[in-house]
Design an enzyme around this catalytic site. Structure first.
Site, PDB file in Angstrom:
ATOM      1  N   ARG A  39       0.841  -1.202   0.000  1.00 36.25           N
ATOM      2  CA  ARG A  39       0.000   0.000   0.000  1.00 36.25           C
ATOM      3  C   ARG A  39       0.872   1.247   0.000  1.00 36.25           C
ATOM      4  O   ARG A  39       2.041   1.225   0.418  1.00 36.25           O
ATOM      5  CB  ARG A  39      -0.949   0.017   1.194  1.00 36.25           C
ATOM      6  CG  ARG A  39      -0.264   0.112   2.563  1.00 36.25           C
ATOM      7  CD  ARG A  39      -0.235   1.506   3.124  1.00 36.25           C
ATOM      8  NE  ARG A  39       0.531   1.594   4.364  1.00 36.25           N
ATOM      9  CZ  ARG A  39       1.819   1.878   4.418  1.00 36.25           C
ATOM     10  NH1 ARG A  39       2.505   2.078   3.293  1.00 36.25           N
ATOM     11  NH2 ARG A  39       2.457   1.968   5.570  1.00 36.25           N
ATOM     12  N   GLY A 144       8.746   1.586   2.567  1.00 29.50           N
ATOM     13  CA  GLY A 144       7.537   2.242   3.083  1.00 29.50           C
ATOM     14  C   GLY A 144       6.291   1.848   2.320  1.00 29.50           C
ATOM     15  O   GLY A 144       5.279   2.548   2.358  1.00 29.50           O
ATOM     16  N   SER A 147       5.662  -4.047   2.282  1.00 33.45           N
ATOM     17  CA  SER A 147       5.945  -5.418   1.850  1.00 33.45           C
ATOM     18  C   SER A 147       5.650  -6.367   3.011  1.00 33.45           C
ATOM     19  O   SER A 147       5.222  -7.508   2.799  1.00 33.45           O
ATOM     20  CB  SER A 147       7.398  -5.549   1.426  1.00 33.45           C
ATOM     21  OG  SER A 147       8.242  -5.187   2.490  1.00 33.45           O
ATOM     22  N   ASP A 191      -1.793  -0.985   7.467  1.00 26.08           N
ATOM     23  CA  ASP A 191      -1.239  -1.663   6.294  1.00 26.08           C
ATOM     24  C   ASP A 191      -2.050  -2.897   5.937  1.00 26.08           C
ATOM     25  O   ASP A 191      -2.360  -3.150   4.776  1.00 26.08           O
ATOM     26  CB  ASP A 191       0.204  -2.089   6.564  1.00 26.08           C
ATOM     27  CG  ASP A 191       1.046  -0.940   7.077  1.00 26.08           C
ATOM     28  OD1 ASP A 191       0.608   0.210   6.930  1.00 26.08           O
ATOM     29  OD2 ASP A 191       2.123  -1.194   7.628  1.00 26.08           O
TER      30      ASP A 191
HETATM   31  P1  NG1 Z   1       5.632   1.217   7.025  1.00 23.85           P
HETATM   32  O1  NG1 Z   1       6.747   2.147   7.228  1.00 23.85           O
HETATM   33  O2  NG1 Z   1       5.085   1.281   5.637  1.00 23.85           O
HETATM   34  O3  NG1 Z   1       5.945  -0.181   7.449  1.00 23.85           O
HETATM   35  C1  NG1 Z   1       4.530   1.900   9.384  1.00 23.85           C
HETATM   36  C2  NG1 Z   1       3.516   1.080  10.166  1.00 23.85           C
HETATM   37  C3  NG1 Z   1       2.078   1.581   9.946  1.00 23.85           C
HETATM   38  C4  NG1 Z   1       1.987   3.070  10.198  1.00 23.85           C
HETATM   39  C5  NG1 Z   1       3.102   3.808   9.410  1.00 23.85           C
HETATM   40  C6  NG1 Z   1       3.156   5.280   9.709  1.00 23.85           C
HETATM   41  C7  NG1 Z   1       4.521  -1.131  10.314  1.00 23.85           C
HETATM   42  C8  NG1 Z   1       4.475  -2.525   9.871  1.00 23.85           C
HETATM   43  N1  NG1 Z   1       3.597  -0.306   9.788  1.00 23.85           N
HETATM   44  O4  NG1 Z   1       4.384   1.680   8.006  1.00 23.85           O
HETATM   45  O5  NG1 Z   1       1.179   0.860  10.770  1.00 23.85           O
HETATM   46  O6  NG1 Z   1       2.054   3.361  11.561  1.00 23.85           O
HETATM   47  O7  NG1 Z   1       4.384   3.261   9.695  1.00 23.85           O
HETATM   48  O8  NG1 Z   1       1.970   5.900   9.369  1.00 23.85           O
HETATM   49  O9  NG1 Z   1       5.328  -0.782  11.143  1.00 23.85           O
END
Ligand code: NG1
Length: 460
Positions: A39, A144, A147, A191
């Site tokens: 996403r 980000g 995955s 996510d």
């Molecule tokens: P990313 O960085 O895409 O993994 C993380 C968190 C989300 C959300 C965002 C900030 C994980 C797996 N996911 O996303 O739940 O908090 O940061 O908006 O850590």
């Protein structure tokens, strides 16, 4: 979840992956394939773990798993990407994790989530069958783009399918929402919800507690350029500690506000928003500034005494049984005010963004994204000079708005453009960012499309 979620190249990929499983399992075995997309978050960053809304889209990059049940409780994993070695483990009520950083912990996390869910409803793990899973992930890692959620969601769906278990997409999203706590990240549920509930050509307005999602049509003239900084946001190391520390900072801000506003049962900033009628960010930040210091000592003792609790009780409330040292860098103060200012103002922006997108007001949406980036950089301290540079470059080249997406500390940016302007934005990033760092641009940036959420098919 249906085969409408698949495009034909994904179905071909799944069929090819299943060939070896079919040969080994025989003609009568039931084979399944699942797909789960990554996403990109349009706006609503670092709000999900406070129980506040987000606005992501599921993307046209996915993880596919082909799966068959085994007779025993053995799980065997084979990754098409040979950088990730084969793994075999046994089902158990509590599956012990591999050492930190092992890719297969995301699969274990998902299976543990399924085991917990069904054990709570009377199906013991001894009644579950193991599975052989062949995994092909095409969501870039450390960028980000989730995955990890694509892997946890597809693993949970594959394991449920091979065991004849089914839940609705929203129930599945709730089940896997906190599965990444297993790998030590105190993540919110954005996510997994985006990966399961995504809809083609739509963003998703996701709210929490209880989890719900409403599709918001993407205006047809809008294009999303997503560009990876190639600065890896490694969630198993330092970035995990930074992320978890933000969760604690927001939780502390919530507890101070609860006391000041005499609200009961507050665990997160979202509970404060729900408890105050007609709230606005400026008033809540002012209330916090009156009641709490801007920043606190990192050992929680100061916070605990101001909140009238023992340090142990506060640590337990905030961290459960986690070792505080994993979460808190003991040498830096905890920022309370800045973090809350970001979360409340970001929530206002999400609500405005939903209205702007629905009405096709792309310039307004872009301005909100720019403001989100500024707030993430200045108040949430999660941007980097490389992300800032990419965001400025995209805006100069005609993007209506650009911001870091995901947790930050590296990873990707998302730029909202009019479709005609997207090639110019990509060309500018290639020229001004990728070529100066000698990063081959072709695999690092793309126009991504809002895609359908996860899907499951039974293979012939
Ligand atoms: P990313 O960085 O895409 O993994 C993380 C968190 C989300 C959300 C965002 C900030 C994980 C797996 N996911 O996303 O739940 O908090 O940061 O908006 O850590």
């Amino acid at each position: 979840m249906s085969d409408r979620a698949w495009d034909s190249s994904e179905l071909d990929r799944a069929a090819a992956m299943a060939r070896g499983l079919r040969a080994a399992a025989g003609p009568d075995a039931r084979l399944f394939a699942v797909r789960a997309p990554g996403r990109v978050n349009l706006i609503g960053e670092h709000t999900d773990y406070s129980g506040l809304p987000v606005l992501p889209v599921a993307i046209d990059r996915s993880t596919i798993i082909a799966a068959v049940a085994t007779r025993s409780g053995e799980v065997s994993l084979r990754n098409e990407n040979r950088l990730y070695p084969d793994r075999d483990f046994k089902l158990a009520r509590n599956i012990p994790p591999y050492p930190t950083g092992d890719w297969a912990n995301y699969v274990k996390a998902a299976l543990q989530g399924v085991i917990d869910h069904f054990a709570d409803r009377g199906t013991e793990v001894t009644r579950l069958r193991g599975a052989k899973l062949v995994i092909d992930g095409r969501v870039p890692t450390g960028a980000g783009l989730s995955s990890s959620a694509a892997l946890t969601v597809s693993s949970a769906l594959a394991f449920m399918a091979t065991n004849g278990l089914a839940l609705s997409p929203i129930e599945t999203a709730a089940l896997v929402a906190h599965s990444e706590w297993y790998v030590g990240t105190m993540a919110g549920g954005m996510d997994q919800a985006a990966s399961l509930l995504g809809q083609r050509d739509h963003a998703l307005f996701i709210e929490f507690n209880p989890l719900r999602a409403r599709p918001v049509k993407m205006p047809s003239e809008a294009a999303l350029v997503v560009a990876d900084s190639r600065e890896e946001a490694d969630k198993s190391g330092n970035v995990r500690a930074e992320y978890n520390r933000r969760v604690v900072e927001c939780g502390l801000a919530a507890r101070f506000l609860a006391r000041a506003l005499t609200l009961n049962g507050v665990r997160e900033l979202g509970d404060v928003v729900k408890g105050v009628k007609e709230w606005n960010a400026a008033d809540l930040v002012a209330a916090l500034a009156e009641t709490a210091p801007e920043r606190l000592n990192p050992d929680l003792a100061q916070a605990a005494s101001r909140l009238g609790l023992s340090s142990e009780a506060l640590a337990r409330e905030m961290l459960g049984d986690r070792d505080p040292h994993i979460v808190l860098d003991l040498h830096r103060p905890l920022e309370i005010l800045k973090r809350a200012r970001h979360v409340f103002s970001e929530t206002e922006r999400v609500l405005q963004a939903v209205r702007a997108l629905q009405a096709g007001r792309l310039a307004e949406m872009g301005a909100l994204m720019n403001e989100s980036h500024r707030s993430l950089a200045e108040d949430f301290d999660c941007s980097t000079s490389r992300l800032d540079r990419m965001v400025s470059c995209a805006r100069r080249a005609g993007a209506l708005g650009a911001r870091l997406t995901g947790a930050g500390f590296g990873g990707s940016i998302v730029a909202l453009c009019r479709a005609d302007d997207a090639p110019g934005v990509i060309a500018a990033l290639d020229r001004d960012y990728y070529s100066s760092l000698q990063i081959p641009p072709q695999s690092a940036r793309a126009v991504l499309h809002a895609s359908a959420g996860a899907g499951l098919v039974e293979l012939a």
